[in-house]
Design an enzyme around this catalytic site. Structure first.
Site, short mmCIF file in Angstrom:
data_model
loop_
_atom_site.label_atom_id
_atom_site.label_comp_id
_atom_site.label_asym_id
_atom_site.label_seq_id
_atom_site.Cartn_x
_atom_site.Cartn_y
_atom_site.Cartn_z
N LYS B 41 0.81 -1.20 0.00
CA LYS B 41 0.00 0.00 0.00
C LYS B 41 0.85 1.26 0.00
O LYS B 41 0.38 2.33 -0.32
CB LYS B 41 -0.91 0.03 1.22
CG LYS B 41 -2.24 -0.62 0.95
CD LYS B 41 -3.17 -0.73 2.14
CE LYS B 41 -3.20 0.37 3.11
NZ LYS B 41 -3.52 -0.15 4.46
N ASP B 125 -0.94 -10.36 6.69
CA ASP B 125 -2.08 -11.15 6.22
C ASP B 125 -1.62 -12.50 5.68
O ASP B 125 -2.29 -13.50 5.83
CB ASP B 125 -2.79 -10.40 5.09
CG ASP B 125 -3.26 -9.04 5.54
OD1 ASP B 125 -4.30 -8.99 6.24
OD2 ASP B 125 -2.59 -8.05 5.23
N1 LIG Z 1 -5.90 4.04 17.99
C1 LIG Z 1 -6.58 4.40 16.89
N2 LIG Z 1 -7.71 5.13 17.04
C2 LIG Z 1 -8.43 5.48 15.95
N3 LIG Z 1 -8.11 5.17 14.68
C3 LIG Z 1 -7.00 4.44 14.49
C4 LIG Z 1 -6.17 4.02 15.56
N4 LIG Z 1 -5.13 3.32 15.04
C5 LIG Z 1 -5.30 3.30 13.70
N5 LIG Z 1 -6.41 3.98 13.36
C6 LIG Z 1 -6.96 4.17 12.01
O1 LIG Z 1 -7.13 2.91 11.40
C7 LIG Z 1 -6.85 2.99 10.02
C8 LIG Z 1 -5.86 1.90 9.64
O2 LIG Z 1 -4.61 2.17 10.20
P1 LIG Z 1 -3.24 1.88 9.44
O3 LIG Z 1 -2.17 2.29 10.35
O4 LIG Z 1 -3.28 2.46 8.09
O5 LIG Z 1 -3.33 0.28 9.35
P2 LIG Z 1 -2.30 -0.73 8.62
O6 LIG Z 1 -1.05 -0.01 8.40
O7 LIG Z 1 -2.19 -1.85 9.60
O8 LIG Z 1 -2.99 -1.17 7.34
C9 LIG Z 1 -6.32 4.38 9.76
O9 LIG Z 1 -7.33 5.15 9.17
C10 LIG Z 1 -5.99 4.92 11.14
O10 LIG Z 1 -6.18 6.28 11.25
MG LIG Z 2 -0.14 0.34 6.66
#
Ligand SMILES: Nc1ncnc2c1ncn2[C@@H]1O[C@H](COP(=O)(O)OP(=O)(O)O)[C@@H](O)[C@H]1O
Ligand SMILES: [Mg+2]
Ligand SMILES: Nc1ncnc2c1ncn2[C@@H]1O[C@H](COP(=O)(O)OP(=O)(O)O)[C@@H](O)[C@H]1O
Ligand code: SF4
Ligand SMILES: [Mg+2]
Lengths: 262, 262
Positions: B41, B125
């Protein structure tokens, strides 16, 4: 003429549940069906058989000479089932397993001559050369993508479209498996249209689906009168007819973000 | 002595958000930090830089001779950032890209000699040989797994443990990123204990996190007084100390199901 259909989508979006209900509905309609579980989770066929079955990769790792009867099991209404299994965590390639399984099915077993429909249940979290194996083998006549209205599953759906386009593989339709998010139906319909496809089913989120899963059956078998069983039957009809499959045109990141924010 | 820490977890669970806040907090504490985004991503470093940066794999596919300044960018408080990028959808191997990027960083660039901490943001995943590349390269001194109390992220967390065990790589701790599910804290604590580790942080779900993300900043930069900023700082301390890392003992499917059903 045998139909090979791949069902892709992000992990946990409802691929196995949807694929096994489609398989059960097609079998009730008289078709001979094979389900090939390509998800390392190896839980694609539990609700057709009633329990987990041994995976092909596990048997190969044990060094056994495998025969069709070791890996192909028969479930509800005669649906044949095989679980590819996953790579050895941290070392193998999930895709390698799929290729090995498909080669086995074509060479050692006669199963491809005995069915009308093959459904491949494939994860879509990572769109690498591994998970596109059923398509790269030139087998798949059409793919369906399962998503909901949330950003992550739509992002995965768009990435799967990039893979389909790169391989020249046709998309038969987009399925919305509802998570009851706001504006979900409109978001998925808009996404499907913008990639040159259409939303072919909207599967409501219903407790009966998980109840049947806990009992180890599909909804088709366990609650044939339920509303969602009717949706699965309509989907099964669409799969058996599977016309209008077209190579999709994925969105760029900007357009995707705009579309999936209600 | 440079610390290499991998952060694994299911897609969408909060890896990038957590990793970039840890990086920002460590940088505020005076450490020199590099974040290596290994998720196809390629959005691991947006909140450190303020926008997306070009990925290494995209530049390589353009056939360019790449230098450090083409792929390594500097963000908040001097945190250095690189995005590996993904495979060509449907054909490449996501893992290959990670290996190419790590080799580049070791051979062409001097960056590994100029930092105290390297954070690898890696999807969990699919636990194949591809995504375990930072570990297989013998670089990683400890891994953290991010999960919530729901079944799918826990399942992914357990599968990541299988990969860590197979490679003899130590797990430094389990992080619960709350989805406000019932009994989540108890489920994740029980899971962490049963694999021989511990829950090292419980990050509350707070709107300020997504607000900062939309503004293109970490919470550490955009809302330093917020409660969750304090949790990220505690986590940053744990990462810099990273003491009790141990090779985990994954659960079997049965035990996992029992544990994750409240
Ligand atoms: N503690 C939290 N509270 C609210 N939203 C969160 C929190 N942690 C992550 N998010 C939200 O969840 C979504 C996915 O997070 P992300 O870090 O992009 O996941 P990953 O990298 O694991 O795919 C994002 O939109 C992020 O802002
Ligand atoms: Mg990510
Ligand atoms: N329409 C639905 N309504 C309610 N629950 C559903 C529905 N579709 C799927 N589920 C549930 O969602 C979970 C994930 O589905 P599954 O088919 O295993 O996903 P995947 O194969 O994509 O990982 C399962 O517990 C399943 O029962
Ligand atoms: S091709 Fe895909 S499944 Fe295979 S090792 Fe690479 S990333 Fe993993
Ligand atoms: Mg599944």
């Amino acid at each position: 003429h045998i139909k090979h259909i791949a069902i892709y989508g992000k992990g946990g979006i409802g691929k196995s549940c949807t694929a096994s209900n489609i398989a059960a509905a097609c079998a009730e309609g008289g078709s001979r069906v094979l389900v090939v579980g390509c998800d390392p989770k190896s839980d694609s066929t539990i609700s057709l058989i009633g329990h987990r079955i041994p995976t092909m990769m596990d048997l190969i790792r044990e060094g056994r000479e495998i025969e069709e009867s070791d890996v192909v099991f028969t479930g509800y209404r005669g649906v044949r089932c095989i679980e590819v299994g996953g790579p050895e965590p941290g070392v193998g390639c999930a895709g390698r397993g799929i290729i090995v399984a498909i080669d086995f099915l074509k060479k050692v077993s006669r199963i491809y001559d005995e069915v009308d429909l093959v459904l491949y249940d494939v994860p879509g979290d990572i769109v690498c050369g591994g998970f596109s194996a059923p398509i790269r083998k030139g087998l798949v006549s059409g793919a369906y993508i399962i998503t909901s209205g949330e950003y992550m599953p739509i992002y995965a759906a768009n990435n799967i479209c990039r893979g389909l386009k790169r391989l020249g593989a046709p998309l038969a339709g987009v399925i919305c498996n509802s998570r009851e998010a706001d504006g979900e139906r409109e978001i998925v319909e808009a996404f499907a249209r913008s990639i040159g496809s259409e939303m072919v089913a909207f599967i409501p989120k219903m407790a009966v689906v998980q109840e049947c899963e806990r009992k180890g059956t599909t909804v088709i078998e366990g609650a044939p009168g339920a509303l969602v069983a009717g949706v699965y039957r309509q989907l099964a009809d669409h799969v058996m007819k599977c016309s209008h499959a077209r190579v999709p045109e994925p969105l760029d990141d900007q357009a995707l973000r705009e579309l999936s924010t209600p």
